[in-house]
Design an enzyme around this catalytic site. Structure first.
Site, PDB file in Angstrom:
ATOM      1  N   CYS B 139       0.714  -1.083  -0.072  1.00  0.00           N
ATOM      2  CA  CYS B 139       0.198   0.077  -0.134  1.00  0.00           C
ATOM      3  C   CYS B 139       0.875   1.561   0.212  1.00  0.00           C
ATOM      4  CB  CYS B 139      -1.371  -0.234   1.026  1.00  0.00           C
ATOM      5  SG  CYS B 139      -2.465   1.719   0.977  1.00  0.00           S
ATOM      6  N   CYS B 347      -9.178  -0.722 -46.091  1.00  0.00           N
ATOM      7  CA  CYS B 347      -8.557   1.032 -45.835  1.00  0.00           C
ATOM      8  C   CYS B 347      -9.937   1.316 -45.970  1.00  0.00           C
ATOM      9  CB  CYS B 347      -7.407   0.824 -46.782  1.00  0.00           C
ATOM     10  SG  CYS B 347      -7.023   2.548 -46.363  1.00  0.00           S
ATOM     11  N   CYS B 380      10.280   1.247 -44.918  1.00  0.00           N
ATOM     12  CA  CYS B 380       9.717   0.453 -43.751  1.00  0.00           C
ATOM     13  C   CYS B 380      10.519  -0.022 -42.651  1.00  0.00           C
ATOM     14  CB  CYS B 380       8.076  -0.059 -44.379  1.00  0.00           C
ATOM     15  SG  CYS B 380       7.269  -1.111 -42.986  1.00  0.00           S
ATOM     16  N   CYS B 390      -4.519   1.760 -36.887  1.00  0.00           N
ATOM     17  CA  CYS B 390      -5.170   1.991 -37.448  1.00  0.00           C
ATOM     18  C   CYS B 390      -5.847   1.456 -37.283  1.00  0.00           C
ATOM     19  CB  CYS B 390      -4.496   1.413 -38.641  1.00  0.00           C
ATOM     20  SG  CYS B 390      -5.920   0.660 -39.887  1.00  0.00           S
TER      21      CYS B 390
END
Lengths: 447, 434
Positions: B139, B347, B380, B390
């Site tokens: 705690c 898409c 990439c 996305c």
């Protein structure tokens, strides 16, 4: 109640005051705060968002929605008003289903776009409820601009011009400002006297003088305006209506839908407004839908819209068609009026079915008749009383991309001018852009 | 249907879902409702020593972090241990255990760091017939200022010492609850192990301020214009909890130490993930506080449904399944090469992948005038950010390049062999290749 929907003829009080009040309440109830947050959360904040491109006034929609989402509805309103000073009315009357919401990627993804129109209303209502006007005028330029027409185009032009430091006088033929916002839109789309409240809020910018009951051509001419002012903007709208070519179209109670819609908007007490038992509306645009739906809501027993082409060709959007159907309006496609029957007043209209072919739209020879004690024509509006000397194109004042007419010092925009659809939002964009163009030209000549 | 019966640190329960020591387990009424709803076990809200009970604030005890639609992502609390007399709690524990003998009932305890205090309370707790004890060393607020809770949990030597006292003065299984408010969770876990703990449970709440009231300039929850840090819990802390559980599970020193997984367990899937990373059961608090005890039906049905689907017949079989796959960065295969792939049919053209990649990553996504978004393989690095942002599930995926294929970013063919940083030529301390 003294009458019912089935009372023959054209009478008032077909419905009780309570029923009428219910029928004419807000078509889309405003969002409460939590609803707005949930709706705003659905926005993906798209890159170079398609909704912005689809908006005639190019409002930065993802930005204003994000501002709502982060608890800044007034900031969101400012984002809207920066592009569209009549963003409050456009939030209510824009056919969003064919503009921003049609372009929303969530429409593509799941057939449920972000409810941009309602969010826009949430934001603009929030700011307007505070009674503040978020714009200040630039230092006076000493230039005077006349705006003819206090409709969306004229008001947008006047506001932008006043903001840029010019002194503006707005002339309008009617006793109240707003143009179609005040006289030409279905009542349930803009309740509570919003059109007048919006104009009053807009005028808080200062520097705009309103002169009513001033019709161009009678109270003043374009020549006097061009000699008295540094620039003139014409936002005349389309004052004329097309008339029906069918036999017997001159019979009584064959009226233009535009007038009916205006009467309804101006009626202080809807119980006093008469409507037929059997109403036929001829046309396929928003005016036809507004007239038909409101006839039904006033208590007409049977209302039919007859459109000469097919459903797909109907200018009224799918949403509007569904709205009409949901209120009990019957939609008849591929039929054109042939004759109006009745002894002095209309009692029946004969239609002929049509088909589209190589020769255009032709009658098939097959006919039918609809009983009608009232008929509304909603078959297009025309430019009436255009000042002489202006070049016209396809019945409208020809303008370049910035709204400049063929006459020096004269700009035009909105429905009376070429370019763009006949929509409130398009008129606002044109009025705004004309003001910017006027400003550039006046400042160049001043420099 | 898969058998969810669990034996954790020698304690049996009909399912691996226990309610964590917290407000939902503060008294008999709540615990009975939890057991009636189907919870497998309960860790009773922390008991303090006999005498005048502690007091709580009389203003708001909780602060919150919301997601969309006011979905609770995290709650912090400044509530202390039970504020009811020890005797009352012990009587209630006794009654409840008697009525629910098949459920796990564990008593959480926090008393001062003195052997006498522990020696005094342990027999009284043991007399209730409860199944075990959990030492609240976690705690982070209030009690820690008095030398208890996280103040103990942050000092491994104290953990070991107190654990040893407990093992010496009672015969119940001893679970040590760990605080995440430390640098390396392995040290307190090792200390608990060294003290002969039967298990550890983690995480306790994370020290936090959830928000600031920008009108009053007080942290929330605000008590008369002032706020104090609280303990944060709920879905937001799950990733930290998962990592800490895995760290202990894969530490050779504590690999055999049972772990009760705590931290944002909201759905069966969260539970399965904790189990996979080495937990033997899980404890739930925030989800119950937000949705009520009824979620146990989703948790048990979901977990057993998934186990059936995968062919697991017991919870023990799931426990630790993913641990061998948790490794250090330096052992990741640097010859594994992937590229983002965008499913053009799926898409919706929002362009979030483009904005993310163009503004904040590697400029590896192109955008055409008609809003077609395509991956530029030569740029990439398979960072996965486009997948993450996305909004359409499975629209963007990562495709592994097969050995021999040319990676257009480097111009080199993909090497089929595993190779990691420890042998990489750019690593100054790389071992010489043999």
């Amino acid at each position: 109640m003294s009458h019912s929907p089935r009372t023959p003829g054209i009478v008032s009080e077909r419905l009780s005051p309570d029923e009428l009040a219910r029928n004419f309440e807000d078509l889309h109830a405003p969002y409460d705060g939590h609803e707005a947050m949930v709706a705003a959360d659905r926005c993906y904040f798209c890159h170079d968002a398609p909704c912005i491109t689809a908006c005639p006034t190019t409002i930065d929609i993802p930005l204003f929605i994000r501002q709502i989402q982060t608890g800044q509805p007034e900031g969101a309103a400012k984002t809207i008003f920066d592009q569209n000073i009549l963003g409050g009315m456009c939030a209510r009357v824009c056919p969003t289903e064919t503009l921003c919401e049609d372009a929303c990627v969530r429409e593509a993804a799941e057939g449920k776009p972000v409810e941009i129109g309602r969010l826009q209303r949430f934001a603009t209502d929030a700011l307007m409820a505070k009674g503040v006007h978020p714009y200040e005028r630039a230092a006076s330029t000493g230039k005077k601009i006349a705006v003819v027409g206090a409709g969306p185009a004229g008001l947008a032009c006047a506001h932008r011009a006043a903001m840029l430091g010019h002194d503006v006088v707005v002339y309008d033929a009617r006793p109240k400002p707003g143009g179609l916002n005040e006289y030409g839109i279905a009542s349930y789309k803009t309740v509570g006297g919003f059109a007048q409240a919006e104009v009053a809020w807009l005028l808080q910018i200062g520097g705009i003088e309103m002169r009513h009951d001033q019709k161009l051509g009678s109270a003043m001419t374009l020549d006097t305006l061009t000699s008295e002012y540094d620039a003139v903007f014409l936002g005349l709208g389309l004052g004329g209506v097309n008339s029906l070519g069918a036999d017997g179209a001159d019979k009584d109670n064959v009226d233009d839908a535009v007038g009916f819609i205006a009467d309804l908007r101006q009626a202080g007490d809807l119980t006093k407004l008469p409507v037929g038992r059997n109403v036929v509306v001829i046309g396929g645009g928003m005016t036809a839908v507004d007239a038909a739906v409101q006839s039904k809501l006033l208590g007409a027993d049977d209302v039919t819209i007859v459109y000469r082409r097919g459903r797909d060709a109907m200018p009224a959007s799918g949403f509007e068609q569904d709205l009409a159907a949901s209120k009990g309006v019957r939609l008849v496609f591929n039929a054109q009026p042939k004759a109006v029957y009745g002894n002095g007043t209309v009692c029946e209209i004969e239609f002929e079915y049509t088909e589209s072919g190589a020769a255009g739209l032709t009658g098939t020879g097959e006919t039918f008749r609809l009983p009608a004690d009232q008929a509304f024509m909603a078959i297009g509006q025309t430019l009436a009383d255009a000042p002489d000397g202006l070049t016209l194109e396809r019945g409208k004042i020809a303008v370049d991309g910035a709204g400049k007419t063929s006459v020096a010092k004269v700009w035009a925009g909105g429905d009376c001018a070429t370019g763009g659809d006949d929509l409130t939002v398009t008129a606002v964009a044109e009025g705004r852009d004309a003001a910017e163009d006027i400003h550039n030209e006046l400042m160049q000549s001043a420099g | 249907m898969a058998d969810l019966t669990t034996t954790f640190a020698g304690i049996k329960s009909p399912n691996p879902f226990w309610l964590a020591s917290a407000p939902p387990t503060d008294k008999e009424y709540n615990v009975r409702r939890a057991f009636e709803a189907g919870w497998g076990g309960v860790v009773w809200k922390t008991l303090g020593e006999a005498g005048p009970p502690i007091v709580n604030v009389n203003g708001p005890r909780y602060g919150v972090v919301y997601g969309a639609d006011r979905r609770v992502l995290g709650i912090n609390n400044i509530e202390l241990i039970t504020d009811r007399p020890l005797e009352t709690n012990l009587e209630e524990i006794t009654r409840v255990k008697k009525d629910f003998p098949d459920r796990a009932l564990v008593a959480s305890i926090m008393v001062p760091c003195e052997e006498a205090a522990w020696k005094a309370i342990l027999p009284r707790v043991e007399d209730t017939g409860c199944d075990g004890i959990e030492l609240n060393f976690g705690c982070p607020h209030g009690m820690s200022e008095r030398g208890m809770g996280a103040a103990v949990g942050q000092v491994p030597e104290y953990i070991q010492m107190v654990t040893e006292w407990c093992k010496e003065h009672c015969d119940m299984p001893v679970i040590v609850k760990l605080t995440p408010n430390i640098t390396d969770i392995r040290y307190p876990a090792r200390a608990a192990h060294a003290g002969h703990a039967d298990a550890v449970s983690l995480i306790n709440t994370v020290s936090s301020i959830t928000s600031v009231n920008l009108d009053t300039m007080s942290p929330e929850p605000s008590i008369d214009g002032k706020g104090s840090h609280g303990g944060f819990c709920g879905p937001a802390v799950k990733p930290m909890a998962l990592n800490m559980v895995a760290e202990i599970a894969r530490d050779p020193e504590t690999a055999d130490l049972p772990i009760s997984g705590i931290g944002g367990v909201t759905t069966w899937r969260d539970a399965a993930e904790f189990l996979a990373l080495g937990a033997g059961n899980v404890q739930v608090c925030t989800a119950a506080m937000v949705y009520g005890f009824g979620i146990i039906k989703e948790l048990t049905a979901g977990l057993s449904g998934w186990m059936d689907e995968k062919g697991y017949t017991s919870v023990a079989e799931v426990s630790g399944r993913a641990v061998p796959n948790v490794t250090d960065w330096q052992y990741l295969n640097l010859n594994y090469i992937a590229k983002a792939r965008i499913d053009q049919d799926a898409c919706i053209k929002c362009g979030r992948c483009y904005a993310a990649c163009e503004d904040t990553s590697h400029q590896a996504i192109s955008m055409s005038a008609d809003r077609t978004f395509e991956v530029i393989d030569a740029e990439c690095v398979a960072c996965n950010l486009c997948v993450d942002v996305c909004p359409v599930e499975n629209c963007i995926t990562m495709e592994e390049l097969a050995p021999g294929v040319i990676d257009t970013r480097t111009g080199k063919p993909v090497d089929a062999n595993y190779a990691n940083w420890t042998t990489h030529p750019n690593n100054p301390s790389a071992r010489a290749a043999e």
